[in-house]
Structures are given as C-alpha cells and as structure tokens.
Design an enzyme around this catalytic site. Sequence first.
Site, PDB file in Angstrom:
ATOM      1  N   CYS A   2       0.818  -4.096 -22.979  1.00  0.00           N
ATOM      2  CA  CYS A   2       0.266  -3.685 -21.682  1.00  0.00           C
ATOM      3  C   CYS A   2       1.113  -4.140 -20.500  1.00  0.00           C
ATOM      4  O   CYS A   2       0.731  -3.957 -19.356  1.00  0.00           O
ATOM      5  CB  CYS A   2      -1.175  -4.143 -21.526  1.00  0.00           C
ATOM      6  SG  CYS A   2      -1.364  -5.930 -21.577  1.00  0.00           S
ATOM      7  N   ASP A  51       4.978 -11.441 -18.524  1.00  0.00           N
ATOM      8  CA  ASP A  51       4.990 -12.903 -18.624  1.00  0.00           C
ATOM      9  C   ASP A  51       5.774 -13.375 -19.836  1.00  0.00           C
ATOM     10  O   ASP A  51       6.443 -14.402 -19.779  1.00  0.00           O
ATOM     11  CB  ASP A  51       3.555 -13.453 -18.687  1.00  0.00           C
ATOM     12  CG  ASP A  51       2.970 -13.605 -17.306  1.00  0.00           C
ATOM     13  OD1 ASP A  51       3.687 -14.099 -16.417  1.00  0.00           O
ATOM     14  OD2 ASP A  51       1.811 -13.206 -17.101  1.00  0.00           O
ATOM     15  N   HIS A  87       0.835  -1.208   0.000  1.00  0.00           N
ATOM     16  CA  HIS A  87       0.000   0.000   0.000  1.00  0.00           C
ATOM     17  C   HIS A  87       0.863   1.249   0.000  1.00  0.00           C
ATOM     18  O   HIS A  87       0.639   2.197  -0.721  1.00  0.00           O
ATOM     19  CB  HIS A  87      -0.817   0.070   1.290  1.00  0.00           C
ATOM     20  CG  HIS A  87      -2.111  -0.663   1.232  1.00  0.00           C
ATOM     21  ND1 HIS A  87      -2.913  -0.660   0.133  1.00  0.00           N
ATOM     22  CD2 HIS A  87      -2.756  -1.400   2.154  1.00  0.00           C
ATOM     23  CE1 HIS A  87      -3.981  -1.379   0.389  1.00  0.00           C
ATOM     24  NE2 HIS A  87      -3.911  -1.843   1.612  1.00  0.00           N
ATOM     25  N   GLU A  99       1.695 -13.642 -24.418  1.00  0.00           N
ATOM     26  CA  GLU A  99       2.623 -13.724 -23.282  1.00  0.00           C
ATOM     27  C   GLU A  99       3.278 -15.096 -23.170  1.00  0.00           C
ATOM     28  O   GLU A  99       4.020 -15.370 -22.243  1.00  0.00           O
ATOM     29  CB  GLU A  99       1.942 -13.308 -21.973  1.00  0.00           C
ATOM     30  CG  GLU A  99       0.604 -13.933 -21.721  1.00  0.00           C
ATOM     31  CD  GLU A  99      -0.141 -13.348 -20.512  1.00  0.00           C
ATOM     32  OE1 GLU A  99       0.405 -12.507 -19.803  1.00  0.00           O
ATOM     33  OE2 GLU A  99      -1.279 -13.782 -20.291  1.00  0.00           O
TER      34      GLU A  99
HETATM   35  C1  PEP Z   1       1.947  -9.237 -18.463  1.00  0.00           C
HETATM   36  O1  PEP Z   1       2.160 -10.423 -18.228  1.00  0.00           O
HETATM   37  O2  PEP Z   1       2.771  -8.488 -19.029  1.00  0.00           O
HETATM   38  C2  PEP Z   1       0.685  -8.608 -18.039  1.00  0.00           C
HETATM   39  C3  PEP Z   1       0.353  -7.392 -18.413  1.00  0.00           C
HETATM   40  O3  PEP Z   1      -0.125  -9.322 -17.229  1.00  0.00           O
HETATM   41  P1  PEP Z   1       0.133  -9.557 -15.661  1.00  0.00           P
HETATM   42  O4  PEP Z   1       1.278  -8.669 -15.252  1.00  0.00           O
HETATM   43  O5  PEP Z   1      -1.157  -9.202 -15.003  1.00  0.00           O
HETATM   44  O6  PEP Z   1       0.453 -11.002 -15.616  1.00  0.00           O
HETATM   45 MG    MG Z   2       0.528 -11.735 -17.649  1.00  0.00          MG
END
Ligand code: PEP
Ligand code: MG
Length: 570
Positions: free
Chosen positions: A505, A458, A194, A434
């Site tokens: 992302c 990932d 947090h 990923e």
């Molecule tokens: C990723 O794997 O890059 C992703 C955006 O998903 P998470 O970090 O939630 O696994």
């Molecule tokens: Mg991921």
Amino acid sequence: MKLARKEWKGNPVSRGIAIAKVFLYEPLSFRVEKTSIPGEFVSEELDRFYGALSKAGEQLQKLYDDLCTEHPQQAKIFAAHQEILEDEELLEEVETAINQECMGAESAVEQVFDQFAQILAQVEEPLIAGRSADIIDVKKRILCILMGKKEKRLDQFEEDVIIVAHDLLPSDTATLDRNHVKGIITEVGGTNSHCAILARSFSIPAILGVDGITGELQDGWNAILDAMEGRVLCGYEEDEARVYEERRIQFDKRWQEEQAYLCKPGMTKDGVKVDIGMNIGSDHFQSEDDAYEYIGLFRSEFLYMEGEHLPTEDEQFTVYKNVLEKAQGKTVTLRTLDIGGDKTLPYMELPREDNPFLGMRALRLCFLHPDIFKTQLRAALRASVYGKLQIMFPMVGSMEDIYLAKAMVREVKAELEQEGYAYDEEIKLGIMIEIPSIALISDLAAKEVDFASIGSNDLTQYLCAADRMNAQTEGYYQSYSPAMLRILRFVFHSFASQKKTVSVCGEMAGNPKSAAILVGLGARKLSMNYASIPAVKAELAKMTIDEMEDMANHCMVLTTEEEIKRYVDM
Ligand code: PEP
Ligand code: MG
C-alpha cells in the site's frame, strides 16, 4: 519583437505537457481600511456581517453540491470552508471586534481572520498549517460579499490557458474551467498542497515552486509547460514547440488509453489476477465503483488530525460505519492510529524526541496511551458488523508488538461482549510491514497474523536509513535498491507459504513500473490512490506473468538501484 528564450525549473506535481498562452492570475486584492463606526450602528454592522456569512454559506453549499458526486475529495474543501463559517471562537472574536471596538464589519473580519490564519500557519504540521490558506480563502469570500466585489474567476475562459500565479487558493483550483485550463504554474506549494492534489485529480499538468515567475513573464505569452521534467519555457523556437507538441500528443494518447482500464479487473496479459485496492483517508471516497476491489489502506489518523480534540468512540464509530456502508461489501482495511514522526496532533503533546521517526510513533504511541488505542478498537469493532472490516497495525517491529496488539483486541472484545455490543467475531487482524526487523521475520509473523500490507514508503526509509522527508537524503532513499527487492521477495514468499494475503500500500504500488516488478516478485494485491489505478492496470496488462518474473529475477542480480531503474526504464 521576438522574445529571448527563457527557461524556469520547478517541482512537477501533476504529470503532463501543455502548450498554451499564459494567464497571469492575480487574485482580487482589496485594501481594507481600518474603519470604526458610531456606537448606534453596531447592531446594523453585526447584521451585515451575519448576512455576509449566510450568503457565503450559500455559495459554498453550491460549490459543494456541484463537486460532490464526481469529486468528493475536492468537495470536502468546501465542507471544511463551511465549518470555518461556523467556528464559534472565530465568530465571537469578530463580534467582539464590532461590538466592543466599534470596528466596521470589513475591518473586523480582516483583523480576526488574519490573526487566526497566522496562528495556524506557524504550526509545524503541514496539514494544519495548510488550513491557514482555507481561512484566508473564506475571509476573501466574506469580504467580497461585504464590499460588493465580484470574484475574479478561473471558471470560464474563451481559449486554452496555462495559469501562472503566486499561489492558488483551494476554491480557485476546485472551480477551474477544466476545458480550457491546460496547465498550472505557481511560485509556492508542495507536492501535497491542496493545489497539487486538485491538479492531479483533475489531471491538469502542474509545476509548483517556480520562484519569482509571476514577475518574469506576461499575460498572453506563449508558454510550454513540461510537467514531466519540471520545466517552463517561453520564447522558444518553432522546432522546439513541434517536439513538445508531439510529446503532448503521445502523453494524452497514453492517458486516454489508460482510462479505458479504470474499471477493468487488474490482470497480467496472460490473465493472472492482481487485486487492485484503493487507499483512502476519510469517509469521502469514490463508492459504487468497479475501479477497485478492496480498500487496502484507510489512514485513520486523518480523522484525528482534522479535528480539534481526540475523536470520541461514537464519532469514530460513525465514520467507520459510513466507510463500510459506502464500500458495499468490499473489504476495508482500517489502519489504527499512525501518529508521530511527521504527523502530530495539535491538541495533544507528544513526547519530545531527537529522532521522532525512530521514536514513540504509531503502535508504540498507542501502547503508551492504551485509552486512546482501546477507544479506536472499540469504535472499529462496533462498526465491523456493517461490512467487511479488517484491522491493521502500523509500525510493528517485533513479535512482541503483535502479541500485545492482539491481546488488546481480545480485551476490547471481552468488554464489548459484557456491554452487549455486537461485533464481527471473525475480524481479521494484520500488520503493516514497514520496519526491516519484522520484514526479516515475516515467516514467523505470517503464522501469527491474518494478513499484512507492505508500507514501502517507511520500509525504504528504515531499510536505507534515509529520512523520507529530507530532500538531501533523497539519493539514499532507494525504493528500488537490491536490498529492498530482496526483502520484498522474502515477505511475499513468507506470506504465500502460510496462505496468508499480503498487499502493498506504499507509493511503489501506484507506480506502473514498480507495480510490474512487485507482481514479478510475488505480489498479487496492490493498493494505491484512485488516480493511479488506470496506469497501473494498463501496465500490468502489457506483460505476461513470466515476463514480469523474468524482469524481477534480472533486477535481483543487478547490483545498484541505478542499474535496476535503467533496466526497467524508470
Ligand atoms: C508506507 O509507509 O508505505 C505507508 C503506506 O504508510 P504512510 O505513508 O502513511 O506512512
Ligand atoms: Mg508508513
């Protein structure tokens, strides 16, 4: 007498530099004696307890109201604290302790809240374990009221300070005097605690995990906090202070300049458009905002992780509808349940596996539990008429995964149609890239899906065979390895040749330097946390598309991640 120079190291979780006096924060500690009361006072004691609860509720409502417009994510902490005040099980236990064991209200609160906090602290899932701090926070608030103590506050200082504490409770951090608190140092806490999240969103430099520091420095000492390198200094020479002051001025100047980019469109120096998206985890987010053009990742699993049972179709429908309405026509990319690996659900037993990251995670788990998957798809499709929703599947490893996920969407659509529910018939379906096995056939995948988003967090872990949670394998976890750049370029080109959109992302999108490499490799959509948006836009505006492409091309001929990072000055 001059202090001897002393230096500590820790984990910099919110970047920046601060030079100010130490404020050693020892939160109010009270000894709660175990008291018992004569039987005839039980109802009076219960009244005291419920009176304190309602006063605590009022305080929390005020904290929530003060924060909810500017900092909705932080305000959520106090909404969660209010939920603790309404937790039936918890309240019943306190009541029983007063009623049946004739305990004084203070001792009953202390005992029961501590028990609940201890149980939660033992849960392996960090998000759930983190709630134990919230329970202690709420306990302290109730005890303060019952004992008539004034809270020790961090919300008003006369001069600039660096707060040094063992730990900061969520409510300590959320109400900080942001004019005078120039830095935060704690002995405990991780990058996603947090305290770290709040420090980042308030742009207060912070270093956490500095073991034993509260016992080694004193109130009023001058300190330098270097949350770029993760260093704390005391007893330094004037020359050193001047160097840091210069760095601080440079950092603050850059930060100010970057803020000017927050609401500008994402664009290279020569006007090539890069759509900037935002990643969210709930329906509390900055809406009515020009800072982002789409929601590139809505991590729906938080909805599942926060509750005490699987969210029902209607509960999910309400949240998805809220998100779409708040997004006001911007595209929202809902990622279906991504549980497993490091993310577990307290109320659901997942299969025990030796390698959970390589096991029944995310989409695989949804295939194993079609009822859970279909409930989510139903809720999403029903909500899709309230805005521009697209659905994205995580942990896709093959074309079979895509075929099956799409077939299940068709099944759910048919059911909804039969039941007379409306949904967006043109809803777009996409995948997270990923896993290398899908990245390497993204030319085929691009024909089968409407869009994709690269989960670089990932993708790095699976490509490099290096656990993203393991500090020891950090050197092997190489998001900028030549292998990663090649695979990224292939994915961008595959989707571009099918005229399908592909976004990024993962964390790479929110890092200004890697954002420029990604654009040079072909990315035109980057989705990130809100706080990263200004710096990324500012960096993109510094270079032309040719410069970014040249930089990416040069990176492609380098042979190690180290060379690449050195070349782009990371
Ligand atoms: C990723 O794997 O890059 C992703 C955006 O998903 P998470 O970090 O939630 O696994
Ligand atoms: Mg991921």
